[in-house]
Write a protein that holds these residues in place. Structure first.
Motif, PDB file in Angstrom:
ATOM      1  N   ARG A   1       0.829  -1.208   0.000  1.00 13.36           N
ATOM      2  CA  ARG A   1       0.000   0.000   0.000  1.00 13.36           C
ATOM      3  C   ARG A   1       0.864   1.259   0.000  1.00 13.36           C
ATOM      4  O   ARG A   1       0.548   2.248  -0.663  1.00 13.36           O
ATOM      5  N   ILE A   2       1.973   1.195   0.770  1.00  9.65           N
ATOM      6  CA  ILE A   2       2.890   2.339   0.782  1.00  9.65           C
ATOM      7  C   ILE A   2       3.509   2.535  -0.598  1.00  9.65           C
ATOM      8  O   ILE A   2       3.655   3.661  -1.082  1.00  9.65           O
TER       9      ILE A   2
ATOM     10  N   LEU B   1       1.473   6.715  -6.704  1.00  6.84           N
ATOM     11  CA  LEU B   1       0.407   7.676  -6.974  1.00  6.84           C
ATOM     12  C   LEU B   1       0.902   9.108  -6.800  1.00  6.84           C
ATOM     13  O   LEU B   1       0.656   9.973  -7.653  1.00  6.84           O
ATOM     14  N   VAL B   2       1.631   9.338  -5.690  1.00  7.42           N
ATOM     15  CA  VAL B   2       2.171  10.682  -5.437  1.00  7.42           C
ATOM     16  C   VAL B   2       3.152  11.077  -6.530  1.00  7.42           C
ATOM     17  O   VAL B   2       3.151  12.220  -7.021  1.00  7.42           O
TER      18      VAL B   2
ATOM     19  N   PHE C   1       1.019   4.138  -2.764  1.00  7.16           N
ATOM     20  CA  PHE C   1       0.889   5.548  -2.400  1.00  7.16           C
ATOM     21  C   PHE C   1       2.025   6.363  -3.007  1.00  7.16           C
ATOM     22  O   PHE C   1       1.809   7.452  -3.559  1.00  7.16           O
TER      23      PHE C   1
END
Length: 325
Positions: A270-271, A277-278, A274
């Motif tokens: 998940r990290i 995505l960022v 993230f």
């Protein structure tokens, strides 16, 4: 290459390379922290089970010592009341299947509870007998399937003056202990206990215990343990696991805790998503911002170039608008 394209690419490289490098460094440290936390947690679970087993096994050892003291004190169980009392204790005990007293030559002299068919059996060639006769204060045997109960069993042996006292211990209590830990940590965690040779004493699939199968990763874990590694990646039934090993004091048994790799690193995934995505949104934002600024700069340079062309032809009438760029 057009000026706009050149400026856009160079600015993107100048801005994005440091950001990507910083993101990779941060992600690496976060990943390392998560991995260490998982490894430490698995190792702690393995050690906790190991300590519980050690404490649990103190009970049959103490019970054997009491039986030995009574036997030595009375010079044998010649008092029927004492023998019946000890037999009842053994029958009610949650560990013992039976207790035997061996003569100095290894012949079974007494069985509690009484089983006449076992009297006279020769155990002189058994490892537990030779180990105790060689000076071992307490000996824990490898596991075997008891003919009487059909359950995984071990033998604990200790000296009783010139004789040897042995107890047959069923492993159901240890299996219940491992299962309680396994239930507490969910389906993603596998917990098993093996003897010193890697033969399974407990396992979620009981059939493997009854067939006396060896742990498929015991040898690799043993090598990792000798190298003082806290964890080891292993493939079990086509799935990747993170495995940790802890030794059970005195017995040299091994507690193996395996956690599903995907479940363990779900947070890390998940990290990673993230960060991706960022990074993607940052790229689009930076690209849009630079595109607008560079378009304005190129327009300004085009206007300036046009003014230079007019000046070159002798026209000085055009004026540059202030604060336009």
């Amino acid at each position: 290459m057009r000026l706009r394209t050149y400026l856009l690419r160079s600015q993107l490289v100048a801005v994005l390379v440091p950001l990507v490098f910083l993101g990779m460094v941060v992600f690496y440290f976060i990943s390392d922290i998560v991995r260490n936390e998982i490894n430490v947690r698995n190792a702690m679970v393995a050690r906790a089970i190991s300590q519980h087993i050690v404490k649990m096994l103190e009970e049959p050892v103490q019970r054997m010592q009491l039986i030995r003291e009574l036997y030595v004190e009375q010079r044998g169980f010649y008092d029927n009341k004492a023998e019946q009392r000890v037999s009842k204790v053994v029958e009610a005990d949650r560990f013992f299947e039976r207790v035997e007293v061996l003569e100095a030559d290894g012949i079974v002299a007494k069985v509690l509870p009484e089983e006449a068919g076992l009297i006279g059996i020769d155990h002189s060639n058994q490892p537990f007998f030779t180990a105790v006769k060689s000076g071992a204060p307490v000996y824990w045997s490898d596991s075997f399937i008891s003919l009487a109960t059909g359950r995984p069993t071990i033998i604990i042996a200790m000296p009783a003056e010139d004789k040897v006292l042995i107890g047959y211990l069923n492993l159901d209590e240890i299996n219940h202990l491992a299962k309680s830990f396994s239930d507490r940590h969910g389906d993603e965690v596998l917990i098993a206990v093996t003897d010193a040779k890697g033969v399974l004493l407990t396992h979620d699939e009981e059939e493997r215990v009854l067939q006396r199968q060896k742990s498929t990763i015991f040898s690799d874990l043993q090598a990792a343990d000798e190298q003082v590694k806290t964890s080891y990646s292993a493939m079990i039934s086509g799935r990747k696991y993170i495995a940790s090993l802890a030794r059970v004091e005195h017995t040299q048994w091994a507690v193996i805790v395996c956690q599903d790799y995907e479940a363990a690193f779900a947070v890390l995934n998940r990290i990673q998503f993230f960060f991706a995505l960022v990074a993607g949104l940052s790229f689009l934002g930076i690209y849009k911002y630079l595109r607008e600024k560079i378009d304005a700069l190129v327009a300004a340079l085009a206007t300036l170039n046009g003014r230079f062309a007019e000046i070159a032809t002798g026209s000085f009438q055009a004026k540059v608008e202030k604060n336009s760029y």
